[in-house]
Structures are given as structure tokens and as C-alpha cells.
Design a protein around this motif. Structure first.
Motif, PDB file in Angstrom:
ATOM      1  N   TRP A  22       0.864  -1.283   0.010  1.00 28.82           N
ATOM      2  CA  TRP A  22       0.144   0.236  -0.079  1.00 28.82           C
ATOM      3  C   TRP A  22       1.027   1.295   0.121  1.00 28.82           C
ATOM      4  O   TRP A  22       0.747   2.052   0.981  1.00 28.82           O
ATOM      5  CB  TRP A  22      -1.011   0.009   1.339  1.00 28.82           C
ATOM      6  N   VAL A  23       1.581   1.600  -0.952  1.00 27.16           N
ATOM      7  CA  VAL A  23       2.569   2.337  -1.211  1.00 27.16           C
ATOM      8  C   VAL A  23       2.218   3.207  -2.476  1.00 27.16           C
ATOM      9  O   VAL A  23       2.122   2.327  -3.436  1.00 27.16           O
ATOM     10  CB  VAL A  23       4.012   2.242  -1.026  1.00 27.16           C
ATOM     11  N   ASP A  24       1.683   4.367  -2.648  1.00 26.88           N
ATOM     12  CA  ASP A  24       1.464   5.010  -4.033  1.00 26.88           C
ATOM     13  C   ASP A  24       2.172   6.164  -3.994  1.00 26.88           C
ATOM     14  O   ASP A  24       2.449   6.902  -3.142  1.00 26.88           O
ATOM     15  CB  ASP A  24       0.065   5.087  -4.194  1.00 26.88           C
ATOM     16  N   TYR A  25       2.223   6.816  -5.462  1.00 25.38           N
ATOM     17  CA  TYR A  25       2.797   8.102  -5.630  1.00 25.38           C
ATOM     18  C   TYR A  25       1.797   9.179  -5.173  1.00 25.38           C
ATOM     19  O   TYR A  25       0.598   9.089  -5.859  1.00 25.38           O
ATOM     20  CB  TYR A  25       2.954   8.250  -6.970  1.00 25.38           C
ATOM     21  N   ASN A  26       2.292   9.939  -4.439  1.00 28.94           N
ATOM     22  CA  ASN A  26       1.541  11.165  -4.100  1.00 28.94           C
ATOM     23  C   ASN A  26       1.543  12.451  -5.128  1.00 28.94           C
ATOM     24  O   ASN A  26       2.750  12.837  -5.313  1.00 28.94           O
ATOM     25  CB  ASN A  26       1.962  11.450  -2.562  1.00 28.94           C
ATOM     26  N   LEU A  27       0.717  12.846  -5.495  1.00 29.79           N
ATOM     27  CA  LEU A  27       0.901  13.882  -6.443  1.00 29.79           C
ATOM     28  C   LEU A  27       1.015  15.093  -6.031  1.00 29.79           C
ATOM     29  O   LEU A  27       1.736  15.964  -6.501  1.00 29.79           O
ATOM     30  CB  LEU A  27      -0.707  14.156  -7.537  1.00 29.79           C
ATOM     31  N   GLU A  28       0.752  15.551  -4.620  1.00 30.45           N
ATOM     32  CA  GLU A  28       1.079  16.559  -3.840  1.00 30.45           C
ATOM     33  C   GLU A  28       2.540  16.529  -3.735  1.00 30.45           C
ATOM     34  O   GLU A  28       3.224  17.717  -3.954  1.00 30.45           O
ATOM     35  CB  GLU A  28       0.127  16.873  -2.772  1.00 30.45           C
ATOM     36  N   THR A  29       3.192  15.771  -2.994  1.00 30.91           N
ATOM     37  CA  THR A  29       4.422  15.616  -2.621  1.00 30.91           C
ATOM     38  C   THR A  29       5.731  15.138  -3.506  1.00 30.91           C
ATOM     39  O   THR A  29       6.870  15.386  -3.538  1.00 30.91           O
ATOM     40  CB  THR A  29       4.680  14.746  -1.337  1.00 30.91           C
ATOM     41  N   LYS A  30       4.816  14.530  -4.761  1.00 28.53           N
ATOM     42  CA  LYS A  30       5.783  13.873  -5.720  1.00 28.53           C
ATOM     43  C   LYS A  30       6.588  12.846  -5.236  1.00 28.53           C
ATOM     44  O   LYS A  30       7.549  12.592  -5.601  1.00 28.53           O
ATOM     45  CB  LYS A  30       6.703  14.751  -6.508  1.00 28.53           C
ATOM     46  N   ARG A  31       6.210  11.992  -4.147  1.00 27.51           N
ATOM     47  CA  ARG A  31       6.941  10.927  -3.696  1.00 27.51           C
ATOM     48  C   ARG A  31       6.010   9.880  -3.294  1.00 27.51           C
ATOM     49  O   ARG A  31       4.869   9.829  -3.292  1.00 27.51           O
ATOM     50  CB  ARG A  31       7.511  11.271  -2.132  1.00 27.51           C
ATOM     51  N   ASN A  32       6.614   8.807  -3.286  1.00 22.52           N
ATOM     52  CA  ASN A  32       5.724   7.299  -3.113  1.00 22.52           C
ATOM     53  C   ASN A  32       5.541   7.349  -1.346  1.00 22.52           C
ATOM     54  O   ASN A  32       6.725   7.649  -0.805  1.00 22.52           O
ATOM     55  CB  ASN A  32       6.819   6.153  -3.374  1.00 22.52           C
ATOM     56  N   GLU A  33       4.451   7.366  -1.265  1.00 24.24           N
ATOM     57  CA  GLU A  33       4.166   7.335   0.459  1.00 24.24           C
ATOM     58  C   GLU A  33       2.909   6.384   0.519  1.00 24.24           C
ATOM     59  O   GLU A  33       2.199   5.677  -0.187  1.00 24.24           O
ATOM     60  CB  GLU A  33       3.677   8.846   0.596  1.00 24.24           C
ATOM     61  N   PRO A  34       3.050   5.852   1.979  1.00 24.38           N
ATOM     62  CA  PRO A  34       2.007   4.904   2.321  1.00 24.38           C
ATOM     63  C   PRO A  34       0.596   5.197   2.234  1.00 24.38           C
ATOM     64  O   PRO A  34       0.356   6.509   2.410  1.00 24.38           O
ATOM     65  CB  PRO A  34       2.594   4.544   3.836  1.00 24.38           C
ATOM     66  N   VAL A  35      -0.355   4.560   1.941  1.00 26.24           N
ATOM     67  CA  VAL A  35      -1.556   4.902   2.137  1.00 26.24           C
ATOM     68  C   VAL A  35      -2.311   4.026   3.020  1.00 26.24           C
ATOM     69  O   VAL A  35      -1.825   2.725   3.498  1.00 26.24           O
ATOM     70  CB  VAL A  35      -2.420   4.848   0.573  1.00 26.24           C
ATOM     71  N   VAL A  36      -3.520   4.467   3.192  1.00 28.82           N
ATOM     72  CA  VAL A  36      -4.482   3.672   4.328  1.00 28.82           C
ATOM     73  C   VAL A  36      -4.673   2.298   3.810  1.00 28.82           C
ATOM     74  O   VAL A  36      -5.344   2.116   2.722  1.00 28.82           O
ATOM     75  CB  VAL A  36      -5.331   4.360   4.764  1.00 28.82           C
TER      76      VAL A  36
END
Length: 178
Positions: A88-102
């Protein structure tokens, strides 16, 4: 340890673990997920590495990491099994980084079942209902998990330690609406 012993040792370990997860998933009200749990461990990518690095008291992925610097078996596994928070890690459009999601709750429940089963298999007669929480806490600093997911799995592991399996599975079923 010879190949024959590693082969059957690994096969026995992953099958024992899987059957415990199925049993726990049934108690949690997610039997279907339990039946599909960790089938990728029988794929050539994961199984052959598991045989090669089998030790019997910890994950063979650790041995593969020591030799290669990474575990191809683990990368294969986490990319196919949604009960792992690393999936459950995806690319965050705001931070431009791969981040964990719920994580969806049904996968948090399966992750709980997986952690309890693994603790039972690897700790054997030394298993206590606090063992899964101890393992979780020992790896907390290096874990990149969404905070909501972390809080929920930790809540379940604390509940297991303090109230036992029956109460914890009852809570999970209620939370899942089962």
C-alpha cells in the motif's frame, strides 16, 4: 543442512503458517481471504529462494538479503499480497513522492492474522499472546506504514495481548460488520 531437509522444512513451515492464517481468518470472518493467503509463496520465485535460504527459525528472505543485498522473493511477495503494508504505497501527486496509503480494514485484519500465525510458527512453544506485539514494536523504527494503518494494527496487537484471541477476533468481526 542438505537440500532435501531445506526443501521439506520450508514446505512444511510455509504450509503450517498458511493453515494457521486460514484458521485465524475464519475466526475474523474473512475466510475467503485466508484461503487465498500467501499462495505466491509456492511460486518458483519465492519457493526456490525459500528453500535455498531456509533456516527454520526466521524468514529465508533475510538470508537472500545478506547474499544479494535485496530479496527478490520478498519484492515478488509484497507486490502480490495486499495484507502487507508495503503493498500500500503509491505516488502522491502533491508531494511527488511514493508514500504509504491507508490499508482497507479487511487487509489490516488479514495482516493481524498473518502476524499472529507467524509468531506462533517461529516462536513455537515460547509463543505468548504478547509475542506478535513484541515483534511489531521491535521493528517500529524502520517501518514506513500509514499512521492510521499502524494505529489500527497496533490496537489489535495490544488487544490480543491484554484480552486474548477470542475478544480480538470478536472485535475484528464487528468492525468488518460480520
Amino acid at each position: 543442512m542438505n537440500y532435501f531437509r531445506r526443501f521439506f522444512g520450508h514446505l512444511f513451515t510455509i504450509t503450517k503458517h498458511r493453515h494457521l492464517v486460514i484458521k485465524h481468518c475464519k475466526k475474523a470472518g474473512i475466510l475467503w481471504q485466508g484461503l487465498w493467503h500467501d499462495l505466491s509463496k509456492y511460486s518458483p520465485t519465492e519457493f526456490m529462494a525459500g528453500v535455498k535460504y531456509y533456516a527454520g527459525n526466521h524468514s529465508p528472505n533475510e538470508g537472500e538479503r545478506k547474499e544479494r543485498g535485496y530479496s527478490l522473493a520478498w519484492m515478488h511477495h509484497k507486490g502480490r499480497n495486499r495484507h502487507h503494508y508495503e503493498y500500500w504505497v503509491d505516488y502522491n501527486l502533491e508531494t511527488k513522492r511514493n508514500e504509504p496509503v491507508v490499508m482497507p480494514y479487511n487487509y489490516v485484519a488479514e495482516m493481524f492474522c498473518d502476524r499472529v500465525a507467524a509468531s506462533k510458527v517461529y516462536n513455537g512453544k515460547n509463543y505468548t499472546e504478547g509475542s506478535p506485539l513484541e515483534y511489531f514494536e521491535s521493528r517500529k523504527p524502520q517501518r514506513s506504514m500509514h499512521l492510521e494503518t499502524r494505529d489500527e494494527i497496533e490496537k489489535l496487537l495490544v488487544m490480543l495481548k491484554e484480552k486474548g484471541e477470542e475478544e480480538t477476533f470478536k472485535y475484528i468481526r464487528k468492525r468488518l460488520g460480520k
